[in-house]
Design a protein around this motif. Structure first.
Motif, mmCIF file in Angstrom:
data_model
loop_
_atom_site.group_PDB
_atom_site.id
_atom_site.type_symbol
_atom_site.label_atom_id
_atom_site.label_comp_id
_atom_site.label_asym_id
_atom_site.label_seq_id
_atom_site.Cartn_x
_atom_site.Cartn_y
_atom_site.Cartn_z
ATOM 1 N N SER A 109 7.638 11.959 1.985
ATOM 2 C CA SER A 109 6.585 12.939 2.235
ATOM 3 C C SER A 109 6.208 13.618 0.935
ATOM 4 O O SER A 109 7.064 13.872 0.079
ATOM 5 C CB SER A 109 7.099 13.993 3.224
ATOM 6 N N GLU A 110 4.924 13.923 0.836
ATOM 7 C CA GLU A 110 4.451 14.671 -0.325
ATOM 8 C C GLU A 110 5.181 16.004 -0.453
ATOM 9 O O GLU A 110 5.315 16.539 -1.546
ATOM 10 C CB GLU A 110 2.951 14.913 -0.119
ATOM 11 N N GLU A 111 5.682 16.519 0.648
ATOM 12 C CA GLU A 111 6.362 17.815 0.629
ATOM 13 C C GLU A 111 7.829 17.729 0.217
ATOM 14 O O GLU A 111 8.487 18.749 0.066
ATOM 15 C CB GLU A 111 6.284 18.471 2.019
ATOM 16 N N ILE A 140 3.813 9.986 4.105
ATOM 17 C CA ILE A 140 2.921 10.959 4.746
ATOM 18 C C ILE A 140 2.551 12.124 3.826
ATOM 19 O O ILE A 140 3.377 12.601 3.040
ATOM 20 C CB ILE A 140 3.599 11.470 6.054
ATOM 21 N N ASP A 141 1.293 12.516 3.916
ATOM 22 C CA ASP A 141 0.847 13.797 3.363
ATOM 23 C C ASP A 141 0.621 14.660 4.607
ATOM 24 O O ASP A 141 -0.413 14.550 5.264
ATOM 25 C CB ASP A 141 -0.455 13.601 2.569
ATOM 26 N N PRO A 142 1.621 15.493 4.962
ATOM 27 C CA PRO A 142 1.569 16.154 6.272
ATOM 28 C C PRO A 142 0.395 17.110 6.423
ATOM 29 O O PRO A 142 -0.194 17.212 7.491
ATOM 30 C CB PRO A 142 2.897 16.907 6.366
ATOM 31 N N LEU A 143 0.061 17.837 5.359
ATOM 32 C CA LEU A 143 -1.153 18.666 5.414
ATOM 33 C C LEU A 143 -1.908 18.504 4.112
ATOM 34 O O LEU A 143 -1.436 18.889 3.043
ATOM 35 C CB LEU A 143 -0.818 20.138 5.635
ATOM 36 N N ASP A 144 -3.043 17.888 4.227
ATOM 37 C CA ASP A 144 -3.888 17.656 3.060
ATOM 38 C C ASP A 144 -5.010 18.693 3.045
ATOM 39 O O ASP A 144 -5.627 18.947 4.077
ATOM 40 C CB ASP A 144 -4.482 16.238 3.146
ATOM 41 N N GLY A 145 -5.208 19.267 1.867
ATOM 42 C CA GLY A 145 -6.269 20.284 1.745
ATOM 43 C C GLY A 145 -5.688 21.679 1.812
ATOM 44 O O GLY A 145 -6.300 22.597 2.377
ATOM 45 N N SER A 146 -4.511 21.856 1.200
ATOM 46 C CA SER A 146 -3.781 23.117 1.373
ATOM 47 C C SER A 146 -4.584 24.343 0.951
ATOM 48 O O SER A 146 -4.416 25.410 1.534
ATOM 49 C CB SER A 146 -2.432 23.064 0.657
ATOM 50 N N LEU A 176 -4.548 12.885 -7.340
ATOM 51 C CA LEU A 176 -4.169 12.377 -6.024
ATOM 52 C C LEU A 176 -3.016 11.395 -6.104
ATOM 53 O O LEU A 176 -2.871 10.657 -7.086
ATOM 54 C CB LEU A 176 -5.383 11.748 -5.350
ATOM 55 N N ARG A 177 -2.213 11.401 -5.063
ATOM 56 C CA ARG A 177 -0.991 10.598 -5.058
ATOM 57 C C ARG A 177 -1.231 9.209 -4.475
ATOM 58 O O ARG A 177 -1.820 9.068 -3.404
ATOM 59 C CB ARG A 177 0.107 11.346 -4.307
ATOM 60 N N LEU A 178 -0.742 8.223 -5.203
ATOM 61 C CA LEU A 178 -0.953 6.831 -4.814
ATOM 62 C C LEU A 178 -0.384 6.544 -3.417
ATOM 63 O O LEU A 178 -1.062 5.929 -2.586
ATOM 64 C CB LEU A 178 -0.302 5.901 -5.850
ATOM 65 N N TYR A 202 0.796 8.634 -0.852
ATOM 66 C CA TYR A 202 0.516 9.470 0.323
ATOM 67 C C TYR A 202 -0.980 9.633 0.595
ATOM 68 O O TYR A 202 -1.367 10.018 1.691
ATOM 69 C CB TYR A 202 1.121 10.870 0.151
ATOM 70 N N GLU A 203 -1.793 9.422 -0.434
ATOM 71 C CA GLU A 203 -3.225 9.697 -0.271
ATOM 72 C C GLU A 203 -4.089 8.460 -0.558
ATOM 73 O O GLU A 203 -4.903 8.058 0.274
ATOM 74 C CB GLU A 203 -3.638 10.862 -1.194
ATOM 75 N N CYS A 204 -3.896 7.879 -1.748
ATOM 76 C CA CYS A 204 -4.833 6.818 -2.182
ATOM 77 C C CYS A 204 -4.647 5.517 -1.402
ATOM 78 O O CYS A 204 -5.632 4.932 -0.931
ATOM 79 C CB CYS A 204 -4.692 6.578 -3.677
#
Ligand code: AHG
Ligand code: MN
Ligand code: MN
Length: 335
Positions: free
Chosen positions: A91-93, A114-120, A275-277, A279-281
């Motif tokens: 997780s990104e967290e 997982i990126d559990p909440l994107d757009g913090s 941006l993270r490869l 969890y996001e990209c």
């Protein structure tokens, strides 16, 4: 009235699309959908935080309030562990990956990123946020604990990926490699219904999305492309409109439906982009390609990049294929 199809019905109906159709992936997706409803409920209450207590404080019931991104991380981790089809998540967290040790998970075949909440930055201001997930089959020996190599797979090894958008409606959008389908939550019933079957990104559009505050430290090619987007040319619908929410999921979703390009290039502050490869990209790249779009780091397909670390960052150019190709033609990568 046409027949409504729920996410659960759809997943079961499409189970045969999946090369290892054993029901495991279906159960895994259902666990993600369930967790997303729990997170959506909390997101909808976030505006009440000021009157019920901010993160780190006690609320009126004497419970400690959690930050929403930490809360979402817990909800998805607990749902995935309890469900049993996953042997570990990254997780990104979390700094390191988490290994699931219970009997239920020990011989599970999948890992989730997982990126559990994107757009913090948008959580506290009532603007759309999201969750992004990516699912792989483990590559290490199924009898032992999950390994780092299980998480450092190229994006083209993904078996499923998707996002949840907590917007004016909550939506879950996913792919298992047979196109992209979107589902909208009816909050009164708690069911996701198929609302965007076989979504396709228009080949071209008239939206460009980039944090233009970083303009002066973008590679020269990005500056030139942005200037080109702003030029007038009737035939190619220019000038384009600039739209930037600052929640990747929401910006990507809008561009997928309307046509557009999203860019997070390298900047002076973030030489590899922000941006993270993993969890996001990669997950959004899988969705983009499945919807007929493109995702690159400016010169190479995102999904062909070999990850070397969990929290690796890469520049991202994603969206309508003709727009991404045009951006690349400007040489958008630093030498
Ligand atoms: P996260 O909230 O998961 O850390 O991600 C934030 C990301 C992404 O959602 C968004 O597109 C980008 O950060 C915005 O960054 P800038 O504020 O630098 O534009
Ligand atoms: Mn994010
Ligand atoms: Mn996040």
């Amino acid at each position: 009235m046409s027949k409504l199809i729920t996410l659960e019905e759809f997943i079961i109906e499409r189970q045969h699309d999946f090369p290892f159709a054993t029901g495991e992936l279906s159960r895994l997706l259902s666990a993600i959908a369930l967790a997303s409803k729990v997170v959506n409920r909390e997101v909808n209450k976030a505006g009440l935080v000021d009157i019920t207590g901010a993160a780190g404080e006690e609320n009126v019931q004497g419970e400690e309030q959690q930050k929403l991104d930490v809360y979402a991380d817990d909800v998805f981790r607990i749902a995935l562990e309890a469900q049993g089809e996953v042997c570990g998540i990254a997780s990104e967290e979390q700094e390191d990956y988490v290994q699931f040790n219970s009997d239920l998970n020990s011989d599970s075949k999948y890992v989730v990123m997982i990126d559990p909440l994107d757009g913090s930055s948008n959580i506290d201001v009532n603007v759309s946020i999201g969750t992004i997930f990516s699912i792989y089959r483990r590559v290490s020996d199924a009898n032992g604990p999950v390994q780092l190599e299980d998480f450092l797979q190229k994006g083209d090894q993904q078996v499923a990926a998707g996002y949840v958008l907590y917007g004016s409606s909550a939506m879950l959008v996913y792919t298992t490699g047979n196109g992209v389908n979107g589902f909208t939550l009816d909050p009164s019933i708690g069911s996701f219904y198929l609302s965007h079957p076989n979504t396709q990104i228009p080949k071209s559009g008239k939206i460009y999305s980039v944090n233009q505050g970083n303009f002066h430290t973008f590679p020269q090619g990005v500056k030139d492309y942005i200037s080109w987007c702003q030029e007038s040319d009737k035939e190619s619908n220019r000038p384009y409109s600039a739209r930037y929410i600052g929640s990747l999921v929401a910006d990507f979703h809008r561009n997928m439906l309307k046509g557009g390009i999203y860019m997070y290039p390298s900047t002076a502050k973030a030489p590899n982009g922000k941006l993270r490869l993993l969890y996001e990209c990669n997950p959004l790249a899988f969705l983009a390609e499945q919807a007929g779009g493109t995702a690159t780091n400016g010169k190479q397909r995102i999904m062909e990049l070999q990850p070397t670390e969990l929290h690796q960052r890469v520049p991202l150019f994603i969206g309508s294929s003709e727009m991404v190709a045009k951006a690349e033609s400007f040489g958008v990568v630093n030498n």
